[in-house]
Write a protein that holds these residues in place. Structure first.
Motif, short mmCIF file in Angstrom:
data_model
loop_
_atom_site.label_atom_id
_atom_site.label_comp_id
_atom_site.label_asym_id
_atom_site.label_seq_id
_atom_site.Cartn_x
_atom_site.Cartn_y
_atom_site.Cartn_z
N GLU A 128 69.25 -66.63 19.64
CA GLU A 128 69.50 -66.93 18.23
C GLU A 128 70.92 -67.44 18.01
OE1 GLU A 128 68.61 -63.35 16.18
OE2 GLU A 128 66.46 -63.78 16.02
N ASN B 73 70.62 -71.32 19.30
CA ASN B 73 69.80 -72.20 18.47
C ASN B 73 68.66 -71.39 17.87
OD1 ASN B 73 68.00 -74.18 17.45
ND2 ASN B 73 68.79 -75.70 18.87
N PRO B 74 68.57 -71.28 16.53
CA PRO B 74 67.47 -70.51 15.92
C PRO B 74 66.09 -71.06 16.26
CG PRO B 74 69.22 -70.92 14.33
CD PRO B 74 69.53 -71.75 15.53
N ASN B 75 65.97 -72.38 16.40
CA ASN B 75 64.67 -72.95 16.76
C ASN B 75 64.24 -72.53 18.16
OD1 ASN B 75 64.51 -74.30 14.29
ND2 ASN B 75 65.60 -76.09 15.07
N ALA C 219 65.17 -69.80 19.58
CA ALA C 219 64.85 -68.38 19.49
C ALA C 219 63.43 -68.16 18.98
CB ALA C 219 65.86 -67.68 18.58
#
Length: 520
Positions: free
Chosen positions: A312, A315-317, A319
């Motif tokens: 996270e 990169n949240p994507n 994650a």
């Protein structure tokens, strides 16, 4: 049409390799070149037999031409005796793989019904087909064990990976700039979903791989191989391997694959700064963790929460994608616990379906695919073959291990780590396994009846101590140990003068017949 032409022409190209190059170089060129250049997910699917595609055609051709080369030019080739490995652990793992495959067939003969979807049970027909398919997958192991077990052969393998990757990198750079379209331009189709290769405002290259992740991992292989060659090279050759390592690392970063980048960042310092014994220790720890990963995951000993938090931050994507994989692995692991010994068999029977026949699972990691399809028998057999050469080299006699062998072990561990989130074991990985198994046999003396003699290992920067003229010299033919004085007498001939060196003939040269009654 172009794809069919490439598959048909490749045996001819391989014939040229074996006719013009030495057998180890030709083997690497045939397997590595076919894996990089031939079309993916395209071939001739025959009944019972495995499909003829980019994995099987180079392997079959290499087997035929290697057997011819060993028979015709045996005196000039370093080989291990026999096609079957002599290490008892390897033989046991091969037996587990065969028993696990047969057990999966005989324990999954019933059909599975999920609403309108019906998954047929297995039959004896499937047993033969599955055994042939597994044999074709691991076949490069047997080839590499015979030809690439010696330090020179292992150096050839690493060099082939680096040289081919440097040439391939220009195709990757083209797709990074122009989008992944070479497969469409040359073979007329795209092997995967185009949307998955749009990353960070740019493109992830594919070239002739099935997915961009495979190309990124191959570039990681090549970067680590260049580092191993840089570490073991002489002063005059270090510059070129260092430049190749830097170039390949830069292209790998541009390929936009976080997993491949993390593997390179962790293993590259090990190759550059650790001693060979410590490199083997790191490789052994990685192999042990991968081999026991299903048990650790089932016991909740894998720190998935920490890995999730780290993803996270990057990169949240990424994650979110990682969390989806973890959820699917949990579901598939629960499904695998229902048949833990021999698994559910093939045809996607290990997946999860709803009452309407819709597939609810996504199978990504090789470990969960093999565990669900073949149970613990097949998992230990397959992953044991991948992990045991590394572990065996570390646990064996504490003699000197050359840097090339240690680098090859770390390259194999890079693929082992990738098998946790991703699937697919390329033929290059089985070449590494076979080379390390042969090296393990030589180290443990598992080759019975013949003592393998080879050149002593000299660390970079140190000179080998010299004694008498004959001291420490190996026999010219490394297949059999002979007294050096005997080899010297054979070389000088009956007159005491040094015999002229024989010109190397093609491996397909046939000796002319002499007339009856004539004696040479």
């Amino acid at each position: 049409m172009t794809a069919w032409a490439a598959l048909i022409i490749w045996p001819i190209v391989s014939f040229v390799f074996y006719n013009k190059l030495t057998a180890p170089v030709a083997l690497c060129a045939t397997i590595v070149g076919g894996y990089l250049l031939l079309p993916t997910r395209f071939g001739l699917d025959l009944p019972i037999l495995p499909p003829l595609d980019k994995r099987t055609i180079p392997t079959i051709v290499a087997f035929i031409f290697t057997a011819v080369a060993i028979r015709k030019d045996a005196g000039n080739i370093q080989v291990l005796p026999g096609w079957i490995p002599r290490d008892p652990v390897v033989l046991g793992l091969l037996m587990l793989l065969v028993v696990g495959t047969l057990g999966s067939v005989f324990t999954n003969r019933e059909a599975l019904v999920f609403g309108p979807r019906v998954l047929q049970g297995h039959s004896l027909y499937d047993a033969g087909s599955m055994l042939l398919e597994i044999g074709m997958v691991i076949a490069p192991l047997f080839l590499a064990r015979r030809l690439l077990s010696f330090p020179d052969g292992q150096r050839i393998l690493l060099t082939a990976i680096v040289v081919s990757a440097v040439a391939y990198s220009f195709l990757a750079l083209y797709e990074i700039r122009m989008s992944p379209q070479l497969n469409m331009m040359i073979y007329g189709f795209f092997p995967h979903q185009f949307a998955q290769h749009m990353r960070g405002g740019g493109f992830r290259p594919v070239v002739f791989f099935g997915h961009g992740l495979g190309l990124s991992l191959f570039l990681t292989f090549a970067t680590l191989a260049a580092a191993g060659l840089f570490r073991s090279a002489k002063e005059g050759d270090r510059m070129k391997w260092g430049l190749a390592m830097a170039w390949l690392f830069a292209v790998m970063v541009l390929s936009k694959s976080l997993g491949a980048l993390m593997i390179a960042v962790v293993l590259l310092p090990c190759l550059l700064f650790l001693k060979t014994r410590m490199q083997l220790l790191v490789a052994t720890c990685i192999a042990g963790m991968v081999l026991t990963y299903p048990a650790l995951r089932a016991a909740d000993q894998v720190p998935v929460d920490r890995i999730m938090a780290f993803a996270e931050q990057i990169n949240p994507n990424r994650a979110a994608s990682f969390m989806t994989r973890l959820e699917n692995e949990e579901l598939l692991l629960e499904r695998a616990r229902e048949k833990p010994v021999f698994g559910w068999g093939g045809w996607g029977r290990q997946r999860i379906f709803d009452e309407f026949g819709n597939n609810l699972s996504v199978t990504d990691g090789s470990w969960v695919i093999e565990l669900g399809a073949g149970g613990w028998f097949r998992y230990i057999g397959l992953f044991g073959l991948l992990c045991w050469p590394v572990i065996g080299l570390f646990l064996g006699p504490r003699e000197k291990i050359d840097p090339i062998c240690a680098a090859l072990a770390l390259l194999l561990c890079a693929k082992l780590v990738d098998l946790i989130p991703n699937s697919g074991i390329p033929p290059i990985s089985w070449l590494m396994v076979g080379a390390l198994i042969g090296r393990l046999e030589m180290k443990r003396g598992a080759v019975t009846g013949q003592q393998i003699v080879e050149k002593p290992v000299v660390e970079p920067g140190y000179a080998r101590k010299t004694g008498s003229a004959d001291e420490g010299r190996p026999a010219k033919d490394l297949r059999y140990a002979r007294d050096f004085s005997q080899k010297k007498d054979e070389a000088e001939g009956p007159t005491g003068r040094k015999a002229e060196p024989k010109a190397r003939r093609s491996i397909f040269y046939k000796r002319p017949k002499t007339s009856p009654g004539y004696r040479r």
